[in-house]
Design an enzyme around this catalytic site. Structure first.
Site, PDB file in Angstrom:
ATOM      1  N   GLU C 209       0.851  -1.181   0.000  1.00  0.00           N
ATOM      2  CA  GLU C 209       0.000   0.000   0.000  1.00  0.00           C
ATOM      3  C   GLU C 209       0.887   1.232   0.000  1.00  0.00           C
ATOM      4  O   GLU C 209       2.115   1.123   0.067  1.00  0.00           O
ATOM      5  CB  GLU C 209      -0.992  -0.023   1.175  1.00  0.00           C
ATOM      6  CG  GLU C 209      -0.357  -0.032   2.540  1.00  0.00           C
ATOM      7  CD  GLU C 209      -1.373  -0.236   3.681  1.00  0.00           C
ATOM      8  OE1 GLU C 209      -2.373  -0.948   3.499  1.00  0.00           O
ATOM      9  OE2 GLU C 209      -1.142   0.323   4.767  1.00  0.00           O
ATOM     10  N   HIS C 247      -4.205   3.412   8.318  1.00  0.00           N
ATOM     11  CA  HIS C 247      -2.944   2.909   8.875  1.00  0.00           C
ATOM     12  C   HIS C 247      -1.974   4.061   9.117  1.00  0.00           C
ATOM     13  O   HIS C 247      -1.873   4.964   8.293  1.00  0.00           O
ATOM     14  CB  HIS C 247      -2.277   1.929   7.909  1.00  0.00           C
ATOM     15  CG  HIS C 247      -3.023   0.647   7.779  1.00  0.00           C
ATOM     16  ND1 HIS C 247      -2.835  -0.191   6.719  1.00  0.00           N
ATOM     17  CD2 HIS C 247      -3.943   0.059   8.565  1.00  0.00           C
ATOM     18  CE1 HIS C 247      -3.613  -1.248   6.861  1.00  0.00           C
ATOM     19  NE2 HIS C 247      -4.305  -1.118   7.971  1.00  0.00           N
TER      20      HIS C 247
END
Lengths: 290, 377, 290, 377
Positions: C209, C247
């Site tokens: 990511e 995150h």
């Protein structure tokens, strides 16, 4: 042979532009020590007694291949100087500086361990392998090449005893002043082991003093591991409890660390303990004539 | 450097270590007022820098104001091991379920700060060490990571089975370590640490010593210094670059180097004399230092002879002799002074000293014998 | 075979009495994981789902021989729990806890290194070797034993993709969620190396990511060292700069850490990058049929 | 979390890092007064939480009070990358001999705090990194020992040949590191660090970001938070256990899990739509969370369709469906909502949702396509 320092030692002097650093750099060089560099931040390019000065130990090591360092920087900055030497790859650091805070030493210890750096001192007179290398503030003229190993927690008491040894024709392999602080680099045991393994050393003199239990550990080590004869002396038999006798480490706390305990430990290990410095060469001769 | 219990309690409070409420008092009327205000059972505790005050009667429980006043009258002015009691701490007398010991010291062998705890609190830890060494739990703290929470908790669980008690104890260990490191302490003791009937964990008696070498960066600690008379002399000597400790004998010693100074004292004793002091003048031939040292020695009225013991190393004996000559010009005394010079340029030094009429010798044992002999005349 | 965990794993659950710790201990045990102990200070003696609880990890290890730990304790205490496991001799710690301060992770890292402890996470779903051991909060039912290695920085995206793999008959050797924090234990490269050396793994799926350059490093490693085929997917192609996408580690700073850069790096390393999750099994089949 | 330059300067001062004198002003008259009092050449600097204010005209040098007033009039109220300037810092405009860069960041690869310094100050470090990477000196700090004095000095010597300058710089590095660690920072930049003609080293512009995960233990930093409108929504969402970031599109997304949420946005874009947001509701089937999330989505007036994307893992899809049903009872909207349920108990969940009349699908791509289609109606 000798331990720790010899003709291959390449010395860098940390704090070379200070009063003591300058004076003793000259003395060490005059003795024949291979003093290759000095360090004093901001003074790079200077020459002191012909010794080139660098801003950092890393630069000094890179330029000269120095492998041993002596530290003369003031107490408040000495721990940093020791770590700087260690980080620059120096494998043996001799810290002359007196008055280092104990917490600084506690922080230095694991740092040096990680880098595999040995430390002598702080608050010590240094060490000498006669005719090869003098690293410290010891008066070179009283030492003589020979085969006695010598370890002491004191300064002038070292000179007193070494002088007696030399006068009695006991030359020395290496003499090490480990310093008078409670937390120090190499202790008696570390050096006894090296003298035991040094083929040229035939006997060792240990000068202890009150405080701690380094002497008791030395006695145990001698009993367990040593084949060579050892003579001991302990200073501070008349010292009172709770008072620091000059050295930060020379203090009898709660009745432990007394001279009596240390003498008993050496006696138990079969090590004769001199009653006064004069007796040391006498005891040494007796042991070596056995 | 040592501090009083009341000062240790101040530091404990600053670091969040729970201690009972207390008031420092200098007079009986202050004690009366403090006890009235606390309005509980109190303990009146002598504030002196020597141990063993409990056995000497310097700590008394008082159930009411009258008790406290009578305790204060007995304790204030009392002499404990040569220390006059000038102040007492009036402290809330908390109920105690059990006493423990907690201490931090610098361990020479592991080169670490070591936490020692024991379920045997309220007695001297040295006695526990002798009689029940298995009852002392030792933990060597890594100086790079400090005392980690789980480590403090593990140790606390070895004293306290109950989690709320263990958590309080663990938090006290962590705070005491922080205090210890941040103030450059050499001893930090809580003895006893107590558990109360209502499940509180508290520090009752606190003892702290500090590293003299670190006082330069501990102004707050230095401000707590309350030296006694002897210590004032030692501190004054120290400010002049001298290391001086008064002893009980009559032969004053002036030596260059701490180890040699101790060996000199020992030799005097060995030969039947009594050393009056430890005095290390360091590695200098500065006449002012010799003058200062001599003044300190001669201020001790017990001294009947002085032995100067110099081993010249880097310092040359002729320079030392010159310093001595200058010093003797400003010092007037009829106490005999024996000078021993040895090492670098000793002969030259001894030659120079001939002009002073001081007895000179070249060996340490000779000097000691001579000084003892002269001290008896 | 598998990597990191298998039937020999003996798991201790730190924070077993908390809501999540309790729930997932039961789930892991039900899956067949060898959960041997739990830790919760003050709760020693308790049994949770038949699992004995201890006050300290040291006590748990001593009593049960636990060699792997999973951490469910709250963020403020998680770093301490990880170090406790390491100090007790645990060699693999999986930290599920979300929200650990970065400075805590920076302090934990050298501590674990000294003790030789591996860490997965924090802020991760854990890992699974299907039919052997599930250590984490992953739903066991979507996994299937097989020979694809799987590494991901995400949680539910892992489930989404693994589900597609399983539906397409690609079973897994081990699936590891390495977590979404900027400073974590094992990174892609550490696991790619293990999969490369695992004889049973024939191909690896990597789910990256935005944020950091772990994907770029993975691409470099694949180009330099790997013989097995790898398929990649990168989440966050539409994410804006300077915003943290859930995150703590998923943030594009100053234009670096973008999906485009990561995709380019994988393409350069010859690793096909799926445009959407559905494409992953398709690319995998193509590579394996070559 | 970001803070303004004036706040960074406050922290610098607290840690002993030298910064020029300054005054924070909200109005033109405050600027006039401040400039008069400083009585020197000043810089008027827009205080906004976005970069590039210099290029946008948000920083102006003023030689006198009139200059400062005119600068303040231009800057106050100005829009910089969507941020309205509400305050300016009036700062002593020190004379500059040379500019340097100093920064601390958390390095993911070495897992350490990394000190970066450069002789190329006053420009963006990313540009230096691209054009002159050799001019950036990086040093990885061991977290157990911290930045040691000799290390700071070594680095300082690489920028400054002169010892008095190097010492000042080294001391700034050490203090900045202490500030960084103690406040849980994630970025601490001094750009430029300047050398003045009288050999002083000063921090001019300061930038600091902080670790959101550590704000629970940083009350002083948290008190400095000045969120803008978008951030207020994000913070409000966060307090409800939701992770929300507003984007510019029209398809609202509600997803469980951050990675899946990003993949959902990407897929919408891939299929020709524009995602309106990032929204991670975490691993819970709590109806309240669904209600809160839906309210946040529908508050964004651009949203014309919503895609709910749930992959049931430990969370069972039937539980999620029940939560959705409860949520839909209290939400009134005519915006189309597509629900995708997959994973554990997806079939049961989809069956339950039939009562709601919401379009349901079982694959992510189907859901994305459907949402895009509905958004255009």
């Amino acid at each position: 042979m000798s331990i720790l320092v010899n003709k291959d030692t390449k010395l860098v002097v940390q704090g070379i532009t200070g009063r003591d650093g300058k004076f003793h750099s000259g003395k060490m060089k005059a003795y024949g020590t291979n003093v290759v560099a000095g360090v004093s931040p901001g003074k790079e390019g200077l020459l002191i007694d012909g010794i080139p000065v660098f801003n950092t130990v890393a630069a000094a090591v890179k330029a000269t291949g120095a492998n041993t360092s002596i530290v003369f920087v003031p107490a408040a900055f000495a721990a940093d100087a020791i770590m700087e030497a260690s980080e620059a790859g120096i494998k043996l650091v001799i810290a002359i500086t007196e008055g280092l805070p104990i917490q600084d030493m506690l922080r230095v210890t694991p740092f040096l361990k990680q880098n595999g750096t040995l430390l002598i001192g702080p608050n010590c007179p240094g060490l000498i392998t006669p005719d090869e290398a003098l690293i410290g503030i010891l008066p070179g003229n009283i030492f003589k090449k020979g085969n006695i190993g010598f370890i002491s927690r004191s300064g002038t008491l070292t000179y007193e005893v070494v002088n007696l040894l030399t006068l009695n024709d006991f030359g020395q392999t290496t003499c090490v002043g480990i310093g008078g602080d409670p937390i120090a680099g190499l202790y008696f045991v570390d050096l006894l082991e090296r003298f035991e393994n040094d083929p040229e050393t035939i006997a060792v003199v240990v000068i202890g003093e009150i405080g701690g239990d380094a002497e008791e550990q030395a006695a145990q080590f001698i009993a367990d591991k040593m084949t060579k004869p050892v003579v001991a002396f302990i200073a501070g038999q008349t010292a009172p409890t709770g008072k620091r006798m000059g050295h930060a480490g020379a203090i009898i706390s709660s009745g432990s660390g007394t001279a009596a305990e240390k003498i008993a430990a050496f006696n138990k290990a079969g090590v004769p303990v001199a009653k006064e410095p004069n007796e040391i060469p006498v005891l040494l001769r007796e042991l070596l004539n056995k | 450097m040592k501090i009083h219990e009341y000062q240790a309690r101040q530091l404990f409070r600053k670091y969040g270590i729970p201690v009972p409420e207390d008031v420092l008092c200098y007079t009986v009327s202050e004690v009366e007022k403090a006890t009235r205000e606390l309005n509980r059972m109190v303990v009146v505790k002598a504030q002196v820098l020597v141990g063993g005050r409990g056995k000497a009667g310097g700590v008394k429980l008082a159930r009411n104001v009258d008790d406290a006043v009578s305790a204060a009258k007995q304790i204030l002015g009392m002499d404990i091991k040569g220390c006059k009691v000038e102040k007492v701490l009036v402290s809330d007398a908390v109920e105690i379920t059990k006493e423990y010991y907690v201490g931090l010291i610098n361990d020479r062998n592991t080169k670490s700060v070591t936490l020692m705890v024991s379920s045997e609190g309220g007695v001297e830890i040295e006695e526990v060490a002798k009689d029940n060494p298995e009852k002392i739990i030792k933990f060597h703290i890594n100086s790079l990571t400090g005392l980690l929470d789980f480590q403090a908790r593990d140790i606390a669980f070895q004293l306290f089975g109950d989690i709320t008690q263990a958590k309080q104890a663990a938090s006290i260990f962590t705070k005491l370590y922080k205090l210890y490191v941040e103030t450059d302490a050499t001893i930090a003791e809580i003895n006893p640490l107590v558990l109360t009937p209502d499940n509180k964990v508290l520090a009752i008696d606190g003892k702290m010593n500090f590293d003299d070498n670190a006082l330069f960066r501990q102004p707050e600690i230095l401000a707590m210094r309350e030296p006694d008379e002897d210590e004032l002399v030692e501190i004054d000597a120290s400010s002049k670059g001298l290391s001086y400790i008064k002893l009980d004998g009559n032969i004053g010693c002036m030596v260059n180097g701490a180890g040699l100074a101790m060996a000199t004292m020992d030799m005097i004793k060995l030969y039947g004399g009594e050393p009056a002091n430890f005095l290390d003048i360091g590695g200098s031939s500065n006449p002012q230092k010799v003058i200062d040292a001599m003044n300190i020695l001669l201020n001790d009225k017990k001294v009947t002879a002085v032995m100067i013991n110099i081993f010249g190393g880097i310092t040359r004996c002729d320079d030392v002799a010159k310093g001595l000559i200058k010093a003797m010009e400003v010092i007037t005394t009829n106490i005999p002074i024996v000078v021993r010079l040895s090492g670098t340029n000793a002969a030259e030094g001894l030659e120079l000293l001939k002009q002073t009429n001081l007895p000179t010798v070249s060996s340490m044992s000779e000097a000691a014998k001579k000084a003892i002999e002269l001290s008896r005349q």
